[in-house]
Enzyme design. Structure first.
Site, PDB file in Angstrom:
ATOM      1  N   SER A  19       7.516   0.245  77.301  1.00  0.00           N
ATOM      2  CA  SER A  19       7.553  -1.167  77.573  1.00  0.00           C
ATOM      3  C   SER A  19       6.352  -1.678  78.508  1.00  0.00           C
ATOM      4  O   SER A  19       6.203  -1.286  79.518  1.00  0.00           O
ATOM      5  CB  SER A  19       8.891  -1.611  78.314  1.00  0.00           C
ATOM      6  OG  SER A  19       8.469  -2.803  78.769  1.00  0.00           O
ATOM      7  N   HIS A  44       6.519  -1.194  72.756  1.00  0.00           N
ATOM      8  CA  HIS A  44       7.310  -2.320  73.072  1.00  0.00           C
ATOM      9  C   HIS A  44       6.656  -3.195  73.779  1.00  0.00           C
ATOM     10  O   HIS A  44       6.293  -2.896  75.011  1.00  0.00           O
ATOM     11  CB  HIS A  44       8.758  -1.660  73.584  1.00  0.00           C
ATOM     12  CG  HIS A  44       9.825  -2.687  73.870  1.00  0.00           C
ATOM     13  ND1 HIS A  44      10.661  -3.203  72.840  1.00  0.00           N
ATOM     14  CD2 HIS A  44      10.209  -3.411  74.934  1.00  0.00           C
ATOM     15  CE1 HIS A  44      11.341  -4.186  73.189  1.00  0.00           C
ATOM     16  NE2 HIS A  44      11.021  -4.446  74.520  1.00  0.00           N
ATOM     17  N   ASP A  46       6.879  -6.841  75.424  1.00  0.00           N
ATOM     18  CA  ASP A  46       7.718  -7.964  76.210  1.00  0.00           C
ATOM     19  C   ASP A  46       6.995  -9.472  76.533  1.00  0.00           C
ATOM     20  O   ASP A  46       6.425  -9.418  77.160  1.00  0.00           O
ATOM     21  CB  ASP A  46       8.416  -7.454  77.442  1.00  0.00           C
ATOM     22  CG  ASP A  46       9.200  -6.277  77.278  1.00  0.00           C
ATOM     23  OD1 ASP A  46      10.309  -6.477  76.682  1.00  0.00           O
ATOM     24  OD2 ASP A  46       9.031  -5.073  77.607  1.00  0.00           O
ATOM     25  N   MET A  48       7.569 -12.853  77.290  1.00  0.00           N
ATOM     26  CA  MET A  48       8.377 -13.946  78.073  1.00  0.00           C
ATOM     27  C   MET A  48       7.714 -15.336  78.203  1.00  0.00           C
ATOM     28  O   MET A  48       6.414 -15.543  78.434  1.00  0.00           O
ATOM     29  CB  MET A  48       8.934 -13.351  79.333  1.00  0.00           C
ATOM     30  CG  MET A  48       9.436 -11.908  79.275  1.00  0.00           C
ATOM     31  SD  MET A  48      10.053 -11.502  80.806  1.00  0.00           S
ATOM     32  CE  MET A  48      10.043  -9.660  80.635  1.00  0.00           C
ATOM     33  N   HIS A  77       9.406  -7.866  71.466  1.00  0.00           N
ATOM     34  CA  HIS A  77      10.534  -8.437  71.880  1.00  0.00           C
ATOM     35  C   HIS A  77      10.260  -9.888  72.437  1.00  0.00           C
ATOM     36  O   HIS A  77       9.717 -10.077  73.762  1.00  0.00           O
ATOM     37  CB  HIS A  77      10.916  -7.581  73.022  1.00  0.00           C
ATOM     38  CG  HIS A  77      12.283  -7.907  73.620  1.00  0.00           C
ATOM     39  ND1 HIS A  77      12.946  -7.303  74.723  1.00  0.00           N
ATOM     40  CD2 HIS A  77      13.271  -8.951  73.341  1.00  0.00           C
ATOM     41  CE1 HIS A  77      14.035  -7.811  75.116  1.00  0.00           C
ATOM     42  NE2 HIS A  77      14.068  -8.787  74.358  1.00  0.00           N
ATOM     43  N   MET A  79      11.357 -12.972  74.099  1.00  0.00           N
ATOM     44  CA  MET A  79      12.438 -13.473  75.326  1.00  0.00           C
ATOM     45  C   MET A  79      11.764 -14.911  75.368  1.00  0.00           C
ATOM     46  O   MET A  79      11.286 -15.253  76.524  1.00  0.00           O
ATOM     47  CB  MET A  79      12.355 -12.719  76.549  1.00  0.00           C
ATOM     48  CG  MET A  79      12.986 -11.316  76.305  1.00  0.00           C
ATOM     49  SD  MET A  79      12.721 -10.349  77.685  1.00  0.00           S
ATOM     50  CE  MET A  79      11.244  -9.403  77.003  1.00  0.00           C
ATOM     51  N   MET A 148      20.541  -5.276  74.818  1.00  0.00           N
ATOM     52  CA  MET A 148      20.010  -5.238  76.308  1.00  0.00           C
ATOM     53  C   MET A 148      21.173  -4.472  77.281  1.00  0.00           C
ATOM     54  O   MET A 148      22.150  -4.879  77.303  1.00  0.00           O
ATOM     55  CB  MET A 148      20.034  -6.674  76.908  1.00  0.00           C
ATOM     56  CG  MET A 148      18.774  -7.347  75.986  1.00  0.00           C
ATOM     57  SD  MET A 148      16.999  -6.744  76.043  1.00  0.00           S
ATOM     58  CE  MET A 148      16.748  -6.791  77.958  1.00  0.00           C
ATOM     59  N   ASP A 182      17.409  -1.378  75.751  1.00  0.00           N
ATOM     60  CA  ASP A 182      16.389  -2.006  76.712  1.00  0.00           C
ATOM     61  C   ASP A 182      16.828  -2.051  78.054  1.00  0.00           C
ATOM     62  O   ASP A 182      17.641  -2.978  78.140  1.00  0.00           O
ATOM     63  CB  ASP A 182      15.629  -3.072  76.162  1.00  0.00           C
ATOM     64  CG  ASP A 182      14.454  -3.880  76.555  1.00  0.00           C
ATOM     65  OD1 ASP A 182      13.989  -3.053  77.598  1.00  0.00           O
ATOM     66  OD2 ASP A 182      13.716  -4.426  76.166  1.00  0.00           O
TER      67      ASP A 182
HETATM   68  C1  DX5 Z   1      13.519  -6.672  80.353  1.00  0.00           C
HETATM   69  C2  DX5 Z   1      12.346  -5.997  79.150  1.00  0.00           C
HETATM   70  C3  DX5 Z   1      12.259  -4.492  79.329  1.00  0.00           C
HETATM   71  C4  DX5 Z   1      11.837  -3.977  80.552  1.00  0.00           C
HETATM   72  C5  DX5 Z   1      12.292  -2.472  80.763  1.00  0.00           C
HETATM   73  O1  DX5 Z   1      13.604  -8.156  80.011  1.00  0.00           O
HETATM   74  O2  DX5 Z   1      12.891  -6.445  78.147  1.00  0.00           O
HETATM   75  O3  DX5 Z   1      11.505  -4.037  78.204  1.00  0.00           O
HETATM   76  O4  DX5 Z   1      10.449  -3.887  80.467  1.00  0.00           O
HETATM   77  O5  DX5 Z   1      12.028  -2.063  81.817  1.00  0.00           O
HETATM   78  P1  DX5 Z   1      12.932  -0.943  82.667  1.00  0.00           P
HETATM   79  O6  DX5 Z   1      12.782   0.287  81.805  1.00  0.00           O
HETATM   80  O7  DX5 Z   1      12.191  -0.889  83.944  1.00  0.00           O
HETATM   81  O8  DX5 Z   1      14.357  -1.287  82.783  1.00  0.00           O
HETATM   82 ZN    ZN Z   2      12.053  -5.493  76.206  1.00  0.00          ZN
END
Ligand code: DX5
Ligand code: ZN
Length: 232
Positions: A19, A44, A46, A48, A77, A79, A148, A182
């Site tokens: 990630s 992956h 992220d 946000m 992903h 968010m 999640m 995740d």
């Molecule tokens: C959280 C993200 C994850 C996160 C995972 O909202 O979607 O992808 O980066 O990180 P770890 O492995 O540190 O939980």
């Molecule tokens: Zn994620």
């Protein structure tokens, strides 16, 4: 290209997906090389928006920059509160799979169908407190479910085992669905998720806080394989 990438993700599974939240954003090319060398086959990303989750990361320019320097499938992903507003720009930037949150939209099935029309893989994500019943309508039109195991928003949180039961139920009822987990995945939790039927394991801290990404991948792979052997 994107549907072929979905097949590449299937072919790579079970797979560990780094990630890119804790990566060195000042040296993305170097990070890509280190991750590929360590054994990464899918990334992956992220995204946000500071609205759906109280954290703000990055958008299309980073996706596009990564796309120019790697052939690895990009699993994005989202968010964000309005996934459809950014779906097409994300696909143009190079996303291969777009996963949105069921909690973010009024009509998850229509959202999934609109994303599918863009020719990419479609994923739907759910937070730990959201029941899997909320997905039933749209499961026929999605390629993967992102379960999640922490509340979406931040890396480094503690694994919530409620995800395991969801994986078990989904695996049993939908044998062909790609299942992804995740949050809080490390050498201890990855085996539990594998035993519950998961295919794709998103990992942030357990890779990026490690001195050597190759060793991190080896430890995670060993724990995943041990769980498979225990199942036999
Ligand atoms: C959280 C993200 C994850 C996160 C995972 O909202 O979607 O992808 O980066 O990180 P770890 O492995 O540190 O939980
Ligand atoms: Zn994620």
């Amino acid at each position: 290209m994107a549907k072929a990438s979905l097949q590449a993700i299937r072919d790579a599974s079970p797979a560990i997906l780094p990630s890119l939240l804790l990566t060195d954003f000042g040296d993305l090319k170097g990070e890509l090389a280190r991750l590929e060398q360590a054994g990464a086959r899918v990334l992956h990303l992220d995204v946000m928006d500071g609205h759906f989750v109280p954290n703000l990361t990055y958008g299309m320019p980073i996706v596009e920059g990564l796309r120019r320097h790697t052939e690895m499938p990009l699993d994005v992903h989202l968010m964000i509160s309005d996934p459809l507003a950014y779906a097409e720009p994300m696909v143009k930037a190079g996303a291969d799979v777009l996963t949105f949150h069921v909690e973010a939209v009024h009509d998850p099935r229509a959202t999934a169908e609109r994303i599918a029309e863009l020719g990419v893989g479609v994923g739907i994500a759910l937070n730990p407190e959201t029941p899997i019943g909320s997905l039933v309508d749209c499961l026929p039109v999605v390629d993967q479910v992102l379960v999640m195991s922490v509340d979406a928003g931040f890396g480094g949180q503690k694994f919530n085992p409620v995800a395991l039961e969801k994986l078990r139920v989904l695996r049993q009822e939908y044998p062909d669905l790609l299942l992804e987990i995740d949050g809080g995945i490390d050498p201890e939790t990855i085996g539990k998720a594998r035993a519950a039927g998961c295919d794709l394991f998103v990992v942030g801290s357990a890779i990026f806080r490690h001195d050597d990404y190759g060793v991190a991948f080896k430890e995670l792979n060993a724990a995943m394989t041990a769980a498979e052997d225990a199942e036999l």
